[in-house]
Each structure stands twice: as structure tokens, then as C-alpha cells.
Design a protein around this motif. Structure first.
Motif, PDB file in Angstrom:
ATOM      1  N   SER A 219       0.854  -1.193   0.000  1.00  0.00           N
ATOM      2  CA  SER A 219       0.000   0.000   0.000  1.00  0.00           C
ATOM      3  C   SER A 219       0.882   1.232   0.000  1.00  0.00           C
ATOM      4  CB  SER A 219      -0.935   0.015   1.214  1.00  0.00           C
ATOM      5  OG  SER A 219      -0.210   0.241   2.408  1.00  0.00           O
ATOM      6  N   THR A 220       0.372   2.329  -0.551  1.00  0.00           N
ATOM      7  CA  THR A 220       1.216   3.511  -0.675  1.00  0.00           C
ATOM      8  C   THR A 220       0.462   4.814  -0.487  1.00  0.00           C
ATOM      9  OG1 THR A 220       2.736   4.727  -2.142  1.00  0.00           O
ATOM     10  CG2 THR A 220       0.934   3.525  -3.211  1.00  0.00           C
ATOM     11  N   HIS A 221       1.001   5.664   0.390  1.00  0.00           N
ATOM     12  CA  HIS A 221       0.691   7.089   0.387  1.00  0.00           C
ATOM     13  C   HIS A 221       1.632   7.669  -0.649  1.00  0.00           C
ATOM     14  CE1 HIS A 221       0.074  11.067   2.833  1.00  0.00           C
ATOM     15  NE2 HIS A 221       0.263  11.304   1.541  1.00  0.00           N
ATOM     16  N   MET A 222       1.105   7.962  -1.813  1.00  0.00           N
ATOM     17  CA  MET A 222       1.942   8.273  -2.967  1.00  0.00           C
ATOM     18  C   MET A 222       2.804   9.519  -2.741  1.00  0.00           C
ATOM     19  SD  MET A 222      -0.451   7.442  -6.282  1.00  0.00           S
ATOM     20  CE  MET A 222      -1.383   8.961  -6.103  1.00  0.00           C
ATOM     21  N   ARG A 223       3.764   9.673  -3.620  1.00  0.00           N
ATOM     22  CA  ARG A 223       4.717  10.772  -3.510  1.00  0.00           C
ATOM     23  C   ARG A 223       4.040  12.133  -3.620  1.00  0.00           C
ATOM     24  NH1 ARG A 223      10.163   9.959  -3.915  1.00  0.00           N
ATOM     25  NH2 ARG A 223       9.881   7.915  -4.908  1.00  0.00           N
ATOM     26  N   ASP A 224       2.972  12.217  -4.395  1.00  0.00           N
ATOM     27  CA  ASP A 224       2.288  13.501  -4.575  1.00  0.00           C
ATOM     28  C   ASP A 224       0.810  13.244  -4.872  1.00  0.00           C
ATOM     29  OD1 ASP A 224       2.957  16.588  -5.099  1.00  0.00           O
ATOM     30  OD2 ASP A 224       1.427  15.967  -6.521  1.00  0.00           O
ATOM     31  N   GLU A 225      -0.065  14.048  -4.244  1.00  0.00           N
ATOM     32  CA  GLU A 225      -1.498  13.963  -4.500  1.00  0.00           C
ATOM     33  C   GLU A 225      -2.045  15.304  -4.995  1.00  0.00           C
ATOM     34  OE1 GLU A 225      -2.835  10.683  -1.143  1.00  0.00           O
ATOM     35  OE2 GLU A 225      -2.450  12.742  -0.476  1.00  0.00           O
ATOM     36  N   ALA A 226      -1.132  16.141  -5.462  1.00  0.00           N
ATOM     37  CA  ALA A 226      -1.519  17.484  -5.914  1.00  0.00           C
ATOM     38  C   ALA A 226      -1.123  17.656  -7.378  1.00  0.00           C
ATOM     39  CB  ALA A 226      -0.879  18.538  -5.013  1.00  0.00           C
ATOM     40  N   ASP A 227      -0.233  18.592  -7.662  1.00  0.00           N
ATOM     41  CA  ASP A 227       0.094  18.920  -9.050  1.00  0.00           C
ATOM     42  C   ASP A 227       0.649  17.735  -9.832  1.00  0.00           C
ATOM     43  OD1 ASP A 227      -0.647  21.394  -8.178  1.00  0.00           O
ATOM     44  OD2 ASP A 227       1.348  22.315  -8.357  1.00  0.00           O
ATOM     45  N   HIS A 228       1.360  16.834  -9.137  1.00  0.00           N
ATOM     46  CA  HIS A 228       2.026  15.721  -9.818  1.00  0.00           C
ATOM     47  C   HIS A 228       1.359  14.382  -9.505  1.00  0.00           C
ATOM     48  CE1 HIS A 228       5.162  18.505 -11.036  1.00  0.00           C
ATOM     49  NE2 HIS A 228       5.255  18.914  -9.780  1.00  0.00           N
ATOM     50  N   VAL A 229       0.054  14.410  -9.298  1.00  0.00           N
ATOM     51  CA  VAL A 229      -0.644  13.188  -8.922  1.00  0.00           C
ATOM     52  C   VAL A 229      -0.584  12.135 -10.028  1.00  0.00           C
ATOM     53  CG1 VAL A 229      -2.911  14.067  -9.692  1.00  0.00           C
ATOM     54  CG2 VAL A 229      -2.789  12.274  -7.947  1.00  0.00           C
ATOM     55  N   THR A 230      -0.654  12.536 -11.291  1.00  0.00           N
ATOM     56  CA  THR A 230      -0.633  11.529 -12.356  1.00  0.00           C
ATOM     57  C   THR A 230       0.742  10.874 -12.467  1.00  0.00           C
ATOM     58  OG1 THR A 230      -0.215  13.254 -14.016  1.00  0.00           O
ATOM     59  CG2 THR A 230      -2.508  12.582 -13.662  1.00  0.00           C
ATOM     60  N   GLU A 231       1.810  11.663 -12.269  1.00  0.00           N
ATOM     61  CA  GLU A 231       3.153  11.077 -12.261  1.00  0.00           C
ATOM     62  C   GLU A 231       3.307  10.096 -11.098  1.00  0.00           C
ATOM     63  OE1 GLU A 231       3.788  15.319 -13.926  1.00  0.00           O
ATOM     64  OE2 GLU A 231       2.406  14.265 -12.593  1.00  0.00           O
ATOM     65  N   SER A 232       2.714  10.434  -9.963  1.00  0.00           N
ATOM     66  CA  SER A 232       2.785   9.535  -8.812  1.00  0.00           C
ATOM     67  C   SER A 232       2.011   8.250  -9.068  1.00  0.00           C
ATOM     68  CB  SER A 232       2.262  10.240  -7.560  1.00  0.00           C
ATOM     69  OG  SER A 232       3.155  11.255  -7.155  1.00  0.00           O
ATOM     70  N   LEU A 233       0.891   8.359  -9.741  1.00  0.00           N
ATOM     71  CA  LEU A 233       0.168   7.145 -10.119  1.00  0.00           C
ATOM     72  C   LEU A 233       1.012   6.262 -11.029  1.00  0.00           C
ATOM     73  CD1 LEU A 233      -3.448   8.476 -10.734  1.00  0.00           C
ATOM     74  CD2 LEU A 233      -2.775   6.792  -9.023  1.00  0.00           C
ATOM     75  N   ASP A 234       1.677   6.873 -12.003  1.00  0.00           N
ATOM     76  CA  ASP A 234       2.526   6.089 -12.895  1.00  0.00           C
ATOM     77  C   ASP A 234       3.627   5.379 -12.108  1.00  0.00           C
ATOM     78  OD1 ASP A 234       1.203   6.602 -15.290  1.00  0.00           O
ATOM     79  OD2 ASP A 234       2.360   8.422 -15.710  1.00  0.00           O
ATOM     80  N   GLU A 235       4.199   6.067 -11.131  1.00  0.00           N
ATOM     81  CA  GLU A 235       5.229   5.447 -10.297  1.00  0.00           C
ATOM     82  C   GLU A 235       4.640   4.273  -9.504  1.00  0.00           C
ATOM     83  OE1 GLU A 235       8.664   6.788  -7.122  1.00  0.00           O
ATOM     84  OE2 GLU A 235       6.651   7.651  -6.867  1.00  0.00           O
ATOM     85  N   THR A 236       3.453   4.457  -8.967  1.00  0.00           N
ATOM     86  CA  THR A 236       2.796   3.400  -8.200  1.00  0.00           C
ATOM     87  C   THR A 236       2.537   2.176  -9.068  1.00  0.00           C
ATOM     88  OG1 THR A 236       1.756   5.004  -6.718  1.00  0.00           O
ATOM     89  CG2 THR A 236       0.706   2.841  -6.889  1.00  0.00           C
TER      90      THR A 236
END
Length: 491
Positions: A219-236
Motif C-alpha cells: 500500500s502507498t501514500h503516494m509521492r504527490d497527490e496534488a500537481d504531480h498526482v498523475t506522475e505519482s500514479l505512474d510510479e505506483t
């Protein structure tokens, strides 16, 4: 020879059965013997040691809170009224990269580990010792426990503003494998937080490969949930794909006003990823989050409420703007003066919250912080709020679907065999509630009020909440990885 069905401990008669699958509800009797459901249907021929007339009431599997920070609360407040009062019978701990084990008591305790630990004595040097403590002094609810990435880093690294070395990753992996062998269900990350945000993707992939080998979950509290949320999803997605492990996106949201509405982008991204790998998410039913008070995070929030402060305990529950005005300084300076501290951030949009809640595979997780002086009301109100406000009052989804998001779906996701369902043979984790009146009472000003409409909560066949109060029973169990089934499933 008699069977448990012949002399059940309890029969609930005439209840509206919501079985956790999302299927239409039906009226039936249900019998419990010891820790299991032993019969379901027309049980007029049976007599229980105790019988409950449940006409007008709904009977559901006990709710599974998939995102909690109850790691220490399970030991320090084992009645767990904040969860039992809502109908929660199982909690998943060790989220956002923070857990009480494995970490030596001589190691640093950087924020946000202070959200779950009172001090160094709160930690356990190995995961088995933590789970053994739960066995010796059981709580009222069951616990499924993850190891935290930030905790692993704190155990081996001298500072956190850099990637771990290959040697440090190898030691962290050894500690993680030992935790998995002891019963940890998987690994969580909190790449948003300073102890972990310098960790590159490759560091996490190297660790989750150990989780995959053990049949665990990430499970992950992603790196970013704001401006870079889509990049964080890709990382996840990459971590899950390269690590070969099912992934749960913690408390999915998009924060700060410029990003409001972007769940129209993120949810299709998750749907697309799900075509080739197991990805799920959890969500809480509020447009505000809560974590440590960070002076650098204030600009994106319309309002900030202090939940605790070691420097100024007297300001818990007050708006940061009012505190700053009293101090005669700006918000950032006031936040700095209150450290260490926690806060509620009003930075989300209600339409996004509803969109995520309604997503087919969204699970419900409170993300409550049980040690805050003035906690976010989600700690006491999450599950009744979904049932009463979002399902009944707003009609966002059916009551059966709301229950599925809290029971059958998380049980399939975390491999909780014989839980999250109502059928003969399943564990008697049950909640009896009034579908016409169930509602959260906890609010921003009074965040610790128990819900209305929850009549009875049973864990492993024993009542832990009844008639508006904890019973004192503590039948909860630490559910170890080795007792669980395959992860990443859906219903």
C-alpha cells in the motif's frame, strides 16, 4: 452426537441480511456458535442461548478499516471504541510507511512516526515481538499489520535526505523478510513524507519484490497527490508491475484548488492499469485530510485546524489562522512555533470525494489518528457516514454496495479468508444496525462522538459494542500473513 448448529450461542431473527457481496439483501435468521456463523435461513426450529429480534435492522459482516494508524492504540486503548462503535471489526495498520516494528528503541523517530509512537519505548525491535504483544494483550478488534518503509529506513540509515545504498537496501530487505515471516501482511510506503521522499522508485521495487515472494501486498501514500498526482500514479503502477505485487493506493484524492476535478483523470488511469495488474484504492468520506502540521504545506489549504501541538497543547482544535493572529505572525511562522504538531487541512473538493467513493473498486478506510488531542472526525465517523450520508441520504450508491466496499471487497483485497461475508462457516464478525438512522455524529467541533444507529458489533462471535458502549470483551486477533489467502482480489 450434537453439532454447534443444534445449540447456537446466538440467533439473530428476522434481520435484513447484507452479505458483503453487493447482492440484494434478504430477510433471514442467523445463528452463531463460538466464533463462527453456523446457520442462515429460516431457523424457527432452533433455539439459541441468546436471541435477538432484529426486525427493521440490517445485519452485515463486520466492517474492515483498510487504512488506519491504530498500531499503538491496539495496545494502549484495546477497547478500540473509536472503531467498534462504527461497526469496525478488523483494522489494517502500518500504513503510510510508518509502523511500530521493526525498529530499535535507540534509533531516531522522525515525523510522521510520532503520529503513532509516544516515544522510543513504543517501538519493537522485530515484527514478531509486536504481534506477540497483541496476542498476549488482545484488543477488541482484529488486526492486519503491515511493515512501514519509513520505519525500515529509520532502522538502518543515518539520514533520510538521500537514496539508500545497496548495502542499506539489503539490510532493509532482511528486516522486511523477517517481518513477513513473522506475519506482516506486506509493506507500506509514505513517499510523500520526508523520511522516505528521497527514496527512488528502484529502492521501493527492490523491497516489494520480497513482499511478492511472500505473497503479500503493498500500500502507498503516494509521492504527490496534488500537481504531480498523475506522475505519482505512474510510479505506483510501475512499483506494482516491476515488483510483481498487488498495490493499494492509500486515501486517493487530489488536493489544492487548481487540481480539483482531476479525479476525472486519475480514476480512468487506475482503470487502465487494472487491465494488466492488480490495483485498488481506499478513500475516506470527507473533503479534508489530517497529518503532521507542515509549514510548507499551508498554501494549498482553505483552512487549517491544529489537532495537537507539543509546544502549545492548549491550541488543539483551533484554526491556525486564529492562532497566528494571536501570535501576531504569519501562518508559516505560527506553524513553526507549534512544532511538533498535527493538523487538519481543508484542501479537497466534495465532488472529487464523491467520485472516488462511487468508483467500483473503492474500499473505505478511515485514516484516523487515534492519538491526536482533537482528531479529525473520520476516526469515529467514517463508516456510519458512508452508510447514512452517502448511501441513504444522497443515494450515491446502494446500501448493499456501501457494505461491499467495507467488507467483501477489502476481504478479497487483503486475503481475509472467511471474513467480510455472511455465510455458514464464516467468522462471526458482525454488525447489527438501523439502516434508517445510522449516521455519524462526530464533527469538526466534536470529533469523538460515537455514531447513532449501531446496535451490536461482534468480533469472533463475542459482542464488543452493544447499547451504545464497549462491552469490555477483547476477542480480537492478530491475523498473520500465513493465515491469509491470495491478495488483490475483488468482489
Amino acid at each position: 452426537m450434537t453439532s454447534p448448529t443444534d445449540h447456537p450461542d446466538l440467533i439473530v431473527r428476522g434481520a435484513r441480511i447484507i452479505d458483503g457481496s453487493g447482492a440484494p439483501s434478504f430477510v433471514a435468521d442467523l445463528a452463531v456458535a463460538d466464533d463462527r456463523i453456523v446457520a442462515l435461513g429460516d431457523l424457527a426450529a432452533l433455539k439459541g442461548a441468546r436471541e435477538i429480534d432484529a426486525a427493521g435492522r440490517a445485519l452485515a459482516p463486520g466492517f474492515i478499516d483498510v487504512h488506519t494508524h491504530d498500531d499503538r492504540a491496539l495496545l494502549s486503548d484495546p477497547a478500540m471504541a473509536c472503531k467498534a462503535s462504527q461497526g469496525v471489526t478488523t483494522v489494517v495498520t502500518g500504513n503510510c510507511g510508518i509502523s511500530l516494528a521493526p525498529l530499535g528503541r535507540d534509533r531516531p523517530m522522525p515525523p510522521p512516526l510520532d503520529l503513532i509512537a509516544a516515544g522510543p519505548d513504543s517501538f519493537f525491535p522485530d515484527f514478531g515481538a509486536y504481534l506477540d504483544a497483541l496476542d498476549r494483550d488482545p484488543p477488541a478488534v482484529n488486526a492486519v499489520c503491515q511493515a512501514g518503509h519509513a520505519t525500515l529506513r529509520a532502522g538502518v540509515m543515518d539520514r533520510f535526505d538521500r537514496p539508500a545504498t545497496e548495502t542499506e537496501i539489503a539490510v532493509m530487505r532482511e528486516h522486511l523478510e523477517a517481518a513477513l515471516d513473522a506475519g506482516a501482511v506486506g509493506l507500506s510506503t509514505g513517499l510523500f513524507y520526508r523520511p522516505a521522499n528521497a527514496a527512488p522508485t528502484e529502492e521501493v521495487v527492490a523491497l516489494v519484490r520480497a513482499v511478492a515472494a511472500a505473497g503479500g501486498i503493498h500500500s502507498t501514500h503516494m509521492r504527490d497527490e496534488a500537481d504531480h498526482v498523475t506522475e505519482s500514479l505512474d510510479e505506483t503502477f510501475r512499483i506494482g508491475r516491476e515488483g510483481g505485487v498487488p498495490v493499494v493506493i492509500s486515501h486517493h484524492k487530489v488536493t489544492n484548488a487548481p487540481n480539483h476535478g482531476r479525479t476525472r483523470e486519475t480514476l480512468p488511469m487506475i482503470d487502465h492499469a487494472r487491465e494488466t495488474q492488480p490495483v485498488a484504492l481506499d478513500v475516506y468520506p470527507y473533503p479534508a485530510g489530517s497529518t503532521i502540521l507542515n509549514p510548507d504545506r499551508l498554501a494549498g489549504a482553505a483552512r487549517v485546524v491544529v489537532t495537537w501541538s507539543k509546544a502549545r497543547p492548549d491550541v488543539a482544535g483551533r484554526d491556525l489562522a486564529d492562532i497566528a493572529a494571536e501570535m501576531g505572525c504569519g501562518l508559516e511562522d505560527a506553524a513553526a512555533r507549534l512544532q511538533p504538531a498535527g493538523a487538519i487541512y481543508f484542501a479537497m473538493d466534495e465532488d472529487d470525494v464523491r467520485r472516488v467513493l462511487a468508483w467500483r473498486y473503492a474500499m473505505i478506510g478511515s485514516d484516523g489518528l487515534p492519538h491526536d488531542s482533537h482528531p479529525h472526525p473520520r476516526l469515529w465517523g467514517t463508516f456510519p457516514r458512508v452508510l447514512g450520508h452517502y448511501a441513504r441520504d444522497l443515494g450515491l450508491f446502494s446500501l448493499e454496495d456501501a457494505v461491499r466496499k467495507m467488507t467483501g471487497l477489502p476481504a478479497a483485497q487483503f486475503g481475509l479468508t472467511d471474513r467480510g461475508t455472511i455465510r455458514p462457516g464464516a467468522y462471526a464478525d458482525l454488525v447489527l444496525f438501523d439502516p434508517d438512522t445510522v449516521i455519524d455524529r462526530a464533527d469538526w467541533d466534536h470529533p469523538t462522538l460515537p455514531a447513532d444507529g449501531v446496535d451490536l458489533v461482534m468480533v469472533n462471535g463475542r459482542a464488543v459494542w452493544e447499547a451504545g458502549a464497549a462491552t469490555g470483551a477483547r476477542p480480537g486477533r492478530a491475523l498473520r500473513l500465513q493465515s491469509l489467502g491470495p491478495k488483490g482480489g475483488v468482489v
